[in-house]
Design a protein around this motif. Structure first.
Motif, PDB file in Angstrom:
ATOM      1  N   UNK A  14       0.833  -1.207   0.000  1.00  0.00           N
ATOM      2  CA  UNK A  14       0.000   0.000   0.000  1.00  0.00           C
ATOM      3  C   UNK A  14       0.871   1.262   0.000  1.00  0.00           C
ATOM      4  N   UNK A 104       0.043   5.813 -20.472  1.00  0.00           N
ATOM      5  CA  UNK A 104      -0.656   7.102 -20.273  1.00  0.00           C
ATOM      6  C   UNK A 104      -0.123   8.165 -21.236  1.00  0.00           C
TER       7      UNK A 104
ATOM      8  N   UNK B  11      -8.455   6.531 -17.931  1.00  0.00           N
ATOM      9  CA  UNK B  11      -7.703   6.037 -16.767  1.00  0.00           C
ATOM     10  C   UNK B  11      -6.366   6.770 -16.678  1.00  0.00           C
ATOM     11  N   UNK B  12      -5.878   6.960 -15.465  1.00  0.00           N
ATOM     12  CA  UNK B  12      -4.547   7.509 -15.236  1.00  0.00           C
ATOM     13  C   UNK B  12      -3.857   6.603 -14.222  1.00  0.00           C
ATOM     14  N   UNK B  13      -2.631   6.221 -14.536  1.00  0.00           N
ATOM     15  CA  UNK B  13      -1.922   5.272 -13.673  1.00  0.00           C
ATOM     16  C   UNK B  13      -1.819   5.800 -12.242  1.00  0.00           C
ATOM     17  N   UNK B  14      -1.603   7.107 -12.069  1.00  0.00           N
ATOM     18  CA  UNK B  14      -1.472   7.658 -10.714  1.00  0.00           C
ATOM     19  C   UNK B  14      -2.760   7.445  -9.923  1.00  0.00           C
ATOM     20  N   UNK B  17      -3.124   3.670  -9.047  1.00  0.00           N
ATOM     21  CA  UNK B  17      -2.199   3.291  -7.973  1.00  0.00           C
ATOM     22  C   UNK B  17      -2.657   3.868  -6.635  1.00  0.00           C
ATOM     23  N   UNK B  18      -3.146   5.112  -6.661  1.00  0.00           N
ATOM     24  CA  UNK B  18      -3.658   5.704  -5.424  1.00  0.00           C
ATOM     25  C   UNK B  18      -4.862   4.902  -4.913  1.00  0.00           C
ATOM     26  N   UNK B  20      -5.455   1.759  -5.367  1.00  0.00           N
ATOM     27  CA  UNK B  20      -4.999   0.463  -4.850  1.00  0.00           C
ATOM     28  C   UNK B  20      -4.107   0.615  -3.617  1.00  0.00           C
ATOM     29  N   UNK B  21      -3.552   1.806  -3.428  1.00  0.00           N
ATOM     30  CA  UNK B  21      -2.583   2.015  -2.363  1.00  0.00           C
ATOM     31  C   UNK B  21      -3.194   2.340  -1.014  1.00  0.00           C
ATOM     32  N   UNK B  90      -3.429  -1.442 -18.633  1.00  0.00           N
ATOM     33  CA  UNK B  90      -2.181  -1.588 -17.865  1.00  0.00           C
ATOM     34  C   UNK B  90      -1.871  -3.083 -17.684  1.00  0.00           C
TER      35      UNK B  90
END
Lengths: 115, 115
Positions: A14, A104, B11-14, B17-18, B20-21, B90
């Motif tokens: 996380x 992206x 979608x944006x990877x950031x 990830x946020x 999922x984080x 992704x």
């Protein structure tokens, strides 16, 4: 001044994802992943950030999650990606995330081209 | 009531990830990834969260980042993992992240056993 770094056994997915889940921190990781020796200032110059104070929080999140090493060297701090530690603990994670950032970029270009 | 969901091109990877984080959101994703049809309540029961209000923010972050679909169905909201969309945009990301969560579980057990 020395900085505390977590051992790989202390990494938490996380925290790593949170560290990577921010555009500025991702830009840092991409610079470090491209290789070469970097100190904090050279990274900021490459990603186009002028304010060092903006980065204080970001450097800490990257270091405390285990994504980077930050070590004093003379008057500067050297920063390196902890790729071996991350790959050992979370195989494939860093590469899929970096590929996601490229995806992206490609998507943004396609959208810009086609309106 | 209908919910807005981003198209895969948005979608944006950031943001993924946020989303999922966070341990609670990761627990949700692990439940959804294990299969079966779930509504919000059944997911909360499985991950042991009693307060629906705690989850309002988490459901929104998961939906707005593209990680889940949330659709009204009768008096409840069905929630599903957008695995096909995430895998297409992704490749490998979701699986490496889920493996990372398992690696954390294994590490926590090892640490508990040995001290």
């Amino acid at each position: 001044m020395c900085y505390r770094h977590p051992a790989p056994s202390e990494f938490r997915i996380a925290e790593v994802l949170t560290a990577l889940g921010n555009p500025i921190r991702m830009a840092v990781v991409r610079v470090l992943n491209a290789g070469g020796q970097h100190n904090c200032t050279s990274v900021l110059n490459l990603i186009g950030i002028e304010s060092k104070s903006t980065m204080t929080h970001h450097w800490r999140v990257l270091r405390e999650s285990g994504v980077i090493f930050k070590e004093p060297s003379g008057r500067e701090n050297l920063v390196t990606l902890r790729r071996a530690d991350l790959d050992a603990r979370y195989p494939g994670l860093l590469d899929t995330v970096l590929s996601g950032a490229l995806a992206d970029d490609a998507m943004a270009k396609r959208v810009a081209r086609h309106g």
